[in-house]
Write a protein that holds these residues in place. Sequence first.
Motif, PDB file in Angstrom:
ATOM      1  N   GLY A 179      58.677  47.058 -22.505  1.00  0.00           N
ATOM      2  CA  GLY A 179      59.536  48.012 -21.838  1.00  0.00           C
ATOM      3  C   GLY A 179      59.814  47.550 -20.426  1.00  0.00           C
ATOM      4  N   GLY A 180      60.405  48.425 -19.635  1.00  0.00           N
ATOM      5  CA  GLY A 180      60.776  48.075 -18.272  1.00  0.00           C
ATOM      6  C   GLY A 180      62.218  47.629 -18.191  1.00  0.00           C
ATOM      7  N   GLY A 181      62.704  47.473 -16.957  1.00  0.00           N
ATOM      8  CA  GLY A 181      64.106  47.177 -16.730  1.00  0.00           C
ATOM      9  C   GLY A 181      64.599  45.909 -17.392  1.00  0.00           C
ATOM     10  N   VAL A 182      63.778  44.863 -17.409  1.00  0.00           N
ATOM     11  CA  VAL A 182      64.215  43.588 -18.002  1.00  0.00           C
ATOM     12  C   VAL A 182      64.415  43.733 -19.503  1.00  0.00           C
ATOM     13  N   ALA A 183      63.640  44.603 -20.139  1.00  0.00           N
ATOM     14  CA  ALA A 183      63.813  44.830 -21.582  1.00  0.00           C
ATOM     15  C   ALA A 183      65.187  45.411 -21.888  1.00  0.00           C
ATOM     16  N   GLY A 184      65.820  46.007 -20.878  1.00  0.00           N
ATOM     17  CA  GLY A 184      67.178  46.528 -21.062  1.00  0.00           C
ATOM     18  C   GLY A 184      68.197  45.449 -21.352  1.00  0.00           C
ATOM     19  N   ALA A 185      67.826  44.192 -21.182  1.00  0.00           N
ATOM     20  CA  ALA A 185      68.733  43.092 -21.535  1.00  0.00           C
ATOM     21  C   ALA A 185      68.947  43.002 -23.037  1.00  0.00           C
ATOM     22  N   GLY A 186      68.101  43.665 -23.809  1.00  0.00           N
ATOM     23  CA  GLY A 186      68.261  43.670 -25.265  1.00  0.00           C
ATOM     24  C   GLY A 186      68.080  42.303 -25.880  1.00  0.00           C
ATOM     25  N   GLU A 187      68.986  41.935 -26.770  1.00  0.00           N
ATOM     26  CA  GLU A 187      68.827  40.693 -27.520  1.00  0.00           C
ATOM     27  C   GLU A 187      68.953  39.448 -26.647  1.00  0.00           C
ATOM     28  N   VAL A 188      69.516  39.578 -25.450  1.00  0.00           N
ATOM     29  CA  VAL A 188      69.513  38.443 -24.513  1.00  0.00           C
ATOM     30  C   VAL A 188      68.081  37.997 -24.247  1.00  0.00           C
TER      31      VAL A 188
END
Length: 318
Positions: free
Chosen positions: A255-264
Amino acid sequence: MPADLIAALDIGGTKIAGALVDGSGELPVRARRATPAREDGATVLGAVTAVLRELAGSPLWTRVAAVGIGSAGPVDASAGTVSPVNIPGWRGFSLVAAVRETTGELPVTLVGDGVAMTAAEHWRGAARGRTGALCMVVSTGVGGGLVLGGELYPGPTGNAGHIGHISVELEGDPCPCGGRGCVERIASGPNIARRALENGWRPGPDGDVSAAAVAAAARAGDPVARASYERAARALAAGIAATAALAEIEVAVIGGGVAGAGEVLFAPLRRMLGDYATLSFVRGLTVVPARTGTDAGLLGAAAAAARGTRLSGFGTGS
């Protein structure tokens, strides 16, 4: 009146959130203040106290059985102190004792924010029902926590599972922690952006140089932005595989903000995990996104506090 609620605090460099949490994971009362992170320790404590007093002003406060705190770290749960990197006014600060000045005789449990997120994911999220899990917060830093034998394992000081400071490059860049080549030095949001900029990526007209902007560029096909995320994914894969080899975890939750990159992020991470998780007992390891979102710190602080009470429903992971 039954004592069936936990008062939870989630303390970070940007905000101090509080809530009353029940055994079904609902948060019927909330409070929030901005963190005066650049002020002195007493001013920061004043914001914490304001959140607690707002919660205590609710009629539901009479049902509170315990207090749980998830804080940016390092923390020392055995001493009840915190020294958050992003709150300079708190160094060895006696947070548990200070909270007790407001909450009285209620038991208080302190854990690091990575452990809190892990407790939340094991109770209500992607690690629910798992016997062994590593849960990670990948944001401005990289933190984490462990579930071992089906139970949250915070360790003696409340920092167990802090994967961000596993070294994955023995001759890598110096890390502010004093080590070299740490996962955090490669995979945190600021370091993803730093490496992209160093290698020639340039932001758009808005000047956004965040990791989210790098992710957007990678999604649009920018090779430098994509390479920065792939390097972060490789560091995470190496750290996750090392943890799996030590503790036989079955899932890594990110989790966390970097996980918001999704499949990237997740596509190269899953691919590269195969390069490191090669032993027979870790080949089944899976990597999944976190599910508890922005309430993870509050849910996890409550679940961690409930471990020492007889309240039903909290943090069972069932």
